[in-house]
Design a protein around this motif. Structure first.
Motif, short mmCIF file in Angstrom:
data_model
loop_
_atom_site.label_atom_id
_atom_site.label_comp_id
_atom_site.label_asym_id
_atom_site.label_seq_id
_atom_site.Cartn_x
_atom_site.Cartn_y
_atom_site.Cartn_z
N ASN A 170 0.83 -1.21 0.00
CA ASN A 170 0.00 0.00 0.00
C ASN A 170 0.86 1.26 0.00
N PHE A 173 2.27 1.61 -3.49
CA PHE A 173 1.22 2.09 -4.40
C PHE A 173 1.13 3.62 -4.31
N LYS A 198 2.39 -5.28 -7.31
CA LYS A 198 1.21 -6.11 -7.12
C LYS A 198 1.58 -7.60 -7.21
N ASN B 106 -11.80 -9.28 -6.68
CA ASN B 106 -10.82 -8.20 -6.64
C ASN B 106 -11.33 -6.96 -7.38
N ARG B 110 -12.37 -2.97 -5.75
CA ARG B 110 -11.82 -1.69 -6.20
C ARG B 110 -12.89 -0.63 -6.46
N SER B 113 -12.43 2.52 -4.38
CA SER B 113 -11.21 3.29 -4.70
C SER B 113 -11.35 3.99 -6.05
N ILE B 114 -12.09 3.39 -6.97
CA ILE B 114 -12.21 3.98 -8.30
C ILE B 114 -13.18 5.15 -8.30
N SER B 188 -4.67 8.16 -9.27
CA SER B 188 -4.86 7.11 -8.27
C SER B 188 -6.07 6.23 -8.65
N GLN B 189 -7.17 6.86 -9.06
CA GLN B 189 -8.35 6.09 -9.47
C GLN B 189 -8.07 5.23 -10.70
N HIS B 192 -6.23 2.03 -10.31
CA HIS B 192 -7.08 0.89 -9.94
C HIS B 192 -7.77 0.30 -11.17
N PHE B 195 -5.66 -2.15 -12.91
CA PHE B 195 -5.70 -3.47 -12.28
C PHE B 195 -6.97 -4.23 -12.68
#
Lengths: 233, 233
Positions: A170, A173, A198, B106, B110, B113-114, B188-189, B192, B195
């Protein structure tokens, strides 16, 4: 005890010894793959990265051998209880180590994308990844030792270390995202570094999964059951 | 043929039918998880995201059942050749579907966070992900159909679709990186989202792995061997 039974017991012990040796060999190759992939990344060494990718086939080959041997052991020796749990654990652990090898291979594949073909500026946050890789690799090493030693207590300790690795991930990240904001030209390269971080975090997750399998093989209880009974007590 | 042998054959058929039903049930849950996770993501629906995470336990439980049943079948029925390959394939396929479920979980994790807690600007590239998810989910659906039908040719077709999914992923990677460069506040978004795209690409990889297992179970040859003999011919 009949001689026939004794014969089966000895044959089983030999088979399980062989299974343990194969798992240990796979684990050694996976650890090597992680450390070589990280060296290739930090030193920008494409030849070493290529070697990691090539050597992954050896890990896959041992997994196939473990699978054949476990199926044969179950069919011929019909192990019960503890013995059966251990054979099934070997099969599942081999599959997890194979995946750990894949994560190392995936890190090696990103070496070119991270360093770029031209001599782009060195990505500073790269320097914090090897310590994270070491944490992950140590978890893999120690959990395979716990399997060899049939040590459920060691398995519990390894699970506890996974949250330290998650914290590390974290932090990385956030560091990488901040770096991207401040150095927009490096975004594409740093995005690959996010995947490397990751992958290391996933290696830790897999070591934790193996720890749970080791615990179950050795005790016949899941770790969650143990925790529940601890809380109950 | 003795009655005892006939009895074993019938019991084996019943077991393999049960295994196929469990795999099919797991596959249905995994497809649902992918589509719900993507809905949760595109609609910003945290409750649905939470549901995906909770339902993953059902997939894990079926995997454990498949494992128990395969071990029992190998130990009690001692299947040979084609039958043994099919039982081992069921065990391995269940492990892969469990992982596909993890990728969906997973993605669901997210969602928060997104979208962020405050009503941040909508991330445009989000709109191109559902089509990729559909491609991946269709591969999962079709490969499990191929397993049920024991259809090696269908398995070969599914493997061919994986490169289209990889191309899709590579385009999305570039789109997202460009978006980050142009909208540094969203980095940052969008990281995610990278991923999420990667998880979908991995789901396709896993469907391809299953296709290879289906091919091997049905033919006793690996797909690579087939390709080699095609080239040789």
């Amino acid at each position: 005890m009949t001689t026939g039974h004794e014969h089966t017991v000895k044959a089983f012990d030999r088979d399980i010894g062989h299974l343990r040796a194969l798992i240990s060999q796979m684990g050694g190759l996976a650890e090597q793959a992680i450390s070589d992939a990280m060296l290739a990344l930090t030193r920008n060494d494409p030849a070493l990265a290529k070697e990691v990718r090539a050597k992954d086939k050896a890990i896959d080959a041992i997994e196939a051998e473990v699978e054949k041997l476990t199926v044969r052991v179950i069919a011929l020796r019909a192990p019960m209880a503890d013995d059966l749990r251990e054979v099934v654990a070997a099969l599942k652990i081999a599959a997890v180590i194979e995946r750990i090898g894949d994560y190392a291979k995936n890190i090696a594949k990103r070496v070119a994308s991270i360093h770029g073909e031209t001599h782009e500026p060195r990505i500073e946050p790269l320097s914090i990844l090897p310590a994270m890789a070491q944490l992950a690799s140590d978890m893999v090493h120690d959990v395979l030792d716990a399997f060899s030693a049939r040590d459920p207590q060691a398995a519990v300790e390894i699970c506890k270390r996974d949250s330290a690795l998650d914290d590390y991930y974290n932090s990385i990240f956030r560091v990488l995202v901040t770096y991207m904001v401040e150095n927009p030209k490096t975004i594409s390269q740093v995005a690959h570094l996010l995947f490397v971080a990751k992958n290391l975090e996933r290696i830790g997750d897999h070591a934790t999964n193996v720890a749970e399998m080791v615990y179950f093989a050795a005790t016949g209880q899941t770790m969650a059951e143990r925790e529940t009974s601890d809380f109950a007590g």
